[in-house]
Design a protein around this motif. Structure first.
Motif, PDB file in Angstrom:
ATOM      1  N   ASP A   1      19.497-132.482 -26.402  1.00  0.00           N
ATOM      2  CA  ASP A   1      18.387-131.683 -27.020  1.00  0.00           C
ATOM      3  C   ASP A   1      17.193-131.672 -25.851  1.00  0.00           C
ATOM      4  O   ASP A   1      16.992-132.695 -25.153  1.00  0.00           O
ATOM      5  CB  ASP A   1      18.018-132.801 -28.192  1.00  0.00           C
ATOM      6  CG  ASP A   1      16.776-132.266 -28.660  1.00  0.00           C
ATOM      7  OD1 ASP A   1      16.057-131.342 -28.156  1.00  0.00           O
ATOM      8  OD2 ASP A   1      16.416-132.653 -30.232  1.00  0.00           O
ATOM      9  N   PRO A   2      16.861-130.622 -25.501  1.00  0.00           N
ATOM     10  CA  PRO A   2      15.814-130.514 -24.540  1.00  0.00           C
ATOM     11  C   PRO A   2      14.601-131.191 -24.741  1.00  0.00           C
ATOM     12  O   PRO A   2      13.787-131.225 -23.783  1.00  0.00           O
ATOM     13  CB  PRO A   2      15.616-128.885 -24.419  1.00  0.00           C
ATOM     14  CG  PRO A   2      16.066-128.425 -25.754  1.00  0.00           C
ATOM     15  CD  PRO A   2      17.283-129.081 -26.180  1.00  0.00           C
ATOM     16  N   GLY A   3      14.269-131.456 -26.064  1.00  0.00           N
ATOM     17  CA  GLY A   3      12.990-132.375 -26.389  1.00  0.00           C
ATOM     18  C   GLY A   3      13.473-133.827 -25.853  1.00  0.00           C
ATOM     19  O   GLY A   3      12.216-134.526 -26.187  1.00  0.00           O
ATOM     20  N   LEU A   4      14.366-134.436 -25.359  1.00  0.00           N
ATOM     21  CA  LEU A   4      14.537-135.614 -25.142  1.00  0.00           C
ATOM     22  C   LEU A   4      14.783-135.895 -23.704  1.00  0.00           C
ATOM     23  O   LEU A   4      15.055-134.941 -22.916  1.00  0.00           O
ATOM     24  CB  LEU A   4      15.802-135.991 -26.007  1.00  0.00           C
ATOM     25  CG  LEU A   4      15.903-136.168 -27.349  1.00  0.00           C
ATOM     26  CD1 LEU A   4      17.388-136.344 -28.016  1.00  0.00           C
ATOM     27  CD2 LEU A   4      14.933-137.015 -28.210  1.00  0.00           C
ATOM     28  N   ILE A   5      14.528-136.861 -23.295  1.00  0.00           N
ATOM     29  CA  ILE A   5      14.737-137.290 -21.853  1.00  0.00           C
ATOM     30  C   ILE A   5      16.206-137.900 -21.753  1.00  0.00           C
ATOM     31  O   ILE A   5      16.715-138.549 -22.570  1.00  0.00           O
ATOM     32  CB  ILE A   5      13.885-138.518 -21.495  1.00  0.00           C
ATOM     33  CG1 ILE A   5      12.346-138.280 -21.656  1.00  0.00           C
ATOM     34  CG2 ILE A   5      14.094-138.786 -20.087  1.00  0.00           C
ATOM     35  CD1 ILE A   5      11.854-136.831 -21.017  1.00  0.00           C
ATOM     36  N   ALA A   6      17.123-137.392 -20.654  1.00  0.00           N
ATOM     37  CA  ALA A   6      18.366-137.831 -20.789  1.00  0.00           C
ATOM     38  C   ALA A   6      18.579-138.162 -19.404  1.00  0.00           C
ATOM     39  O   ALA A   6      18.478-137.406 -17.941  1.00  0.00           O
ATOM     40  CB  ALA A   6      19.329-136.526 -21.006  1.00  0.00           C
ATOM     41  N   ARG A   7      18.952-139.477 -18.942  1.00  0.00           N
ATOM     42  CA  ARG A   7      19.188-140.007 -17.577  1.00  0.00           C
ATOM     43  C   ARG A   7      20.684-140.095 -17.411  1.00  0.00           C
ATOM     44  O   ARG A   7      21.468-141.051 -18.097  1.00  0.00           O
ATOM     45  CB  ARG A   7      18.543-141.172 -17.493  1.00  0.00           C
ATOM     46  CG  ARG A   7      18.764-142.059 -16.198  1.00  0.00           C
ATOM     47  CD  ARG A   7      18.054-143.370 -16.056  1.00  0.00           C
ATOM     48  NE  ARG A   7      18.407-144.181 -15.257  1.00  0.00           N
ATOM     49  CZ  ARG A   7      17.874-145.455 -14.713  1.00  0.00           C
ATOM     50  NH1 ARG A   7      16.811-145.655 -15.308  1.00  0.00           N
ATOM     51  NH2 ARG A   7      18.461-146.084 -13.718  1.00  0.00           N
ATOM     52  N   PRO A   8      21.136-139.618 -16.545  1.00  0.00           N
ATOM     53  CA  PRO A   8      22.759-139.648 -16.233  1.00  0.00           C
ATOM     54  C   PRO A   8      23.226-141.242 -15.673  1.00  0.00           C
ATOM     55  O   PRO A   8      22.390-141.755 -15.047  1.00  0.00           O
ATOM     56  CB  PRO A   8      23.068-138.715 -15.120  1.00  0.00           C
ATOM     57  CG  PRO A   8      21.786-138.252 -14.475  1.00  0.00           C
ATOM     58  CD  PRO A   8      20.604-138.508 -15.617  1.00  0.00           C
ATOM     59  N   LEU A   9      24.051-141.782 -16.312  1.00  0.00           N
ATOM     60  CA  LEU A   9      24.470-143.102 -16.103  1.00  0.00           C
ATOM     61  C   LEU A   9      25.662-143.036 -15.255  1.00  0.00           C
ATOM     62  O   LEU A   9      25.854-143.697 -13.952  1.00  0.00           O
ATOM     63  CB  LEU A   9      24.786-143.925 -17.159  1.00  0.00           C
ATOM     64  CG  LEU A   9      23.464-143.945 -18.212  1.00  0.00           C
ATOM     65  CD1 LEU A   9      23.861-144.939 -19.303  1.00  0.00           C
ATOM     66  CD2 LEU A   9      22.369-144.918 -17.410  1.00  0.00           C
ATOM     67  N   THR A  10      26.725-142.496 -15.455  1.00  0.00           N
ATOM     68  CA  THR A  10      28.120-142.467 -14.960  1.00  0.00           C
ATOM     69  C   THR A  10      28.998-141.345 -15.365  1.00  0.00           C
ATOM     70  O   THR A  10      28.538-140.453 -16.346  1.00  0.00           O
ATOM     71  CB  THR A  10      28.721-143.974 -15.032  1.00  0.00           C
ATOM     72  OG1 THR A  10      29.992-143.829 -14.069  1.00  0.00           O
ATOM     73  CG2 THR A  10      29.087-143.972 -16.373  1.00  0.00           C
ATOM     74  N   LYS A  11      30.166-141.062 -14.833  1.00  0.00           N
ATOM     75  CA  LYS A  11      31.091-140.036 -15.266  1.00  0.00           C
ATOM     76  C   LYS A  11      32.178-141.006 -15.999  1.00  0.00           C
ATOM     77  O   LYS A  11      32.418-141.903 -15.642  1.00  0.00           O
ATOM     78  CB  LYS A  11      31.877-139.520 -13.939  1.00  0.00           C
ATOM     79  CG  LYS A  11      31.028-138.582 -13.347  1.00  0.00           C
ATOM     80  CD  LYS A  11      30.673-137.212 -14.110  1.00  0.00           C
ATOM     81  CE  LYS A  11      29.983-136.203 -13.198  1.00  0.00           C
ATOM     82  NZ  LYS A  11      29.806-135.025 -13.704  1.00  0.00           N
ATOM     83  N   ILE A  12      32.607-140.414 -17.109  1.00  0.00           N
ATOM     84  CA  ILE A  12      33.468-140.886 -18.065  1.00  0.00           C
ATOM     85  C   ILE A  12      34.846-140.000 -18.031  1.00  0.00           C
ATOM     86  O   ILE A  12      34.680-138.940 -18.168  1.00  0.00           O
ATOM     87  CB  ILE A  12      32.988-140.903 -19.427  1.00  0.00           C
ATOM     88  CG1 ILE A  12      31.865-141.693 -19.701  1.00  0.00           C
ATOM     89  CG2 ILE A  12      34.238-141.388 -20.308  1.00  0.00           C
ATOM     90  CD1 ILE A  12      31.961-143.328 -19.176  1.00  0.00           C
ATOM     91  N   ILE A  13      35.906-140.477 -17.436  1.00  0.00           N
ATOM     92  CA  ILE A  13      37.228-139.796 -17.384  1.00  0.00           C
ATOM     93  C   ILE A  13      37.941-140.041 -18.700  1.00  0.00           C
ATOM     94  O   ILE A  13      38.329-141.137 -19.139  1.00  0.00           O
ATOM     95  CB  ILE A  13      38.026-140.374 -16.137  1.00  0.00           C
ATOM     96  CG1 ILE A  13      37.191-140.465 -14.931  1.00  0.00           C
ATOM     97  CG2 ILE A  13      39.285-139.627 -15.886  1.00  0.00           C
ATOM     98  CD1 ILE A  13      36.477-139.248 -14.420  1.00  0.00           C
TER      99      ILE A  13
END
Length: 304
Positions: A152-164
């Motif tokens: 959702d572009p109205g939310l803040i999204a912080r990348p944490l890690t890659k999930i395989i």
């Protein structure tokens, strides 16, 4: 009557479902806590809490009010702490929406360590698997493994890690149907299908010889990765599951990876929250804690 204090009292009662517990937290008498809530109800002209001799519950209006007010109070505490250079102790309920597959021993160990550091935070974790409305439903934070364009572009999204994610099956299933040695061998194999995938079981991949479209035979479709995982252990078919979820099964031989050098894909795990403005101490510390865990990324990446 102090309306700001009344707001704090209401939020404490709504969270703890008890006037006595809320009063004890705020250093008030239960009678005074009740007066503060009545002050708000009279001011708003509506009932916020249902009360009986034994139970306190939040009304529908009270829930809507609570979901807005606690964010305002958290922000106010953060602003006051910044101005006075005082560290705010994380406290209160941290309401999280998380994927079903997050429920595993590694994450439980991390959660326990977070609790040791911040014992005044109570974690309320929703494992329904649905995409919740963070603001309307009063969630502080969501963990979502997805593509950036689906956020959702109205939310803040912080990348944490890659999930395989790996394609896996049980030894008994693979012995019965044959172990694929090339991508084309997968056509017709039984697939335990996550609801987000094509319902007909088709999948286009970049194989050694360019793009190839596979046609699996769906035998189960579910939004619950735990159910798909258990079905794979019962020899029903192949399934794509996060490495974080299936590590013990692979190590102990209950599941096998299928074409490991070809059929793995990754997705980014994001911490998603409504706003970075006046981010509460409980949200900030939880995000920082999870993103700093060395056990999360290596445990996934070592499976590649």
């Amino acid at each position: 009557m102090d309306t700001l204090l009344s707001l704090r009292v209401f939020c404490a009662v709504a969270e703890l479902k008890s006037f006595t517990a809320a009063a004890e937290r705020l250093g008030l008498s239960p009678a005074m806590a009740s007066k503060h809530v009545m002050h708000l109800e009279n001011r708003l002209g509506t009932r916020l809490l249902n009360r009986t001799s034994r139970h306190v519950s939040v009304t529908e209006t009270g829930t809507l009010y609570f979901n807005q007010v606690w964010q305002m109070l958290d922000g106010l505490d953060e602003v006051e702490a910044a101005v006075s250079n005082v560290t705010v102790t994380p406290r209160g309920t941290l309401k999280l929406s998380v994927p079903v597959w997050i429920a595993n021993t590694l994450i439980a160990r991390m959660i326990a360590e977070y609790h040791l550091r911040y014992p005044e935070v109570c974690l309320d974790m929703d494992f329904s698997g649905r995409i919740v409305n963070l603001v309307d439903e009063g969630f502080d934070l969501a963990l979502r493994a997805t593509a950036p364009e689906k956020l959702d572009p109205g939310l803040i999204a912080r990348p944490l890690t890659k999930i395989i994610f790996h394609l896996v099956g049980s030894p008994a299933y693979l012995a019965r149907t044959g172990r694929p040695t090339k991508v084309a061998d997968l056509n017709g194999h039984s697939l335990l299908l996550y609801s987000g995938m094509n319902a007909n079981g088709s999948l286009t991949i970049d194989g050694p010889e360019g793009q190839e479209t596979l046609k699996f035979q769906p035998v189960m479709r579910s939004e619950n990765e735990t159910m798909l995982h258990m079905a794979a252990l019962e020899d029903m078919g192949l399934v794509f599951l996060p490495a974080l979820m299936i590590q013990p099964d692979i190590a102990e031989g209950r599941l096998e990876r299928v074409l490991p050098n070809t059929l793995s894909f990754s997705s980014t795990l994001y911490a998603v929250y409504p706003s970075r403005k006046y981010l509460s101490a409980k949200v900030r510390t939880f995000i920082d804690f999870i993103s700093s865990q060395p056990g999360l990324c290596p445990a996934i990446e070592n499976e590649q």
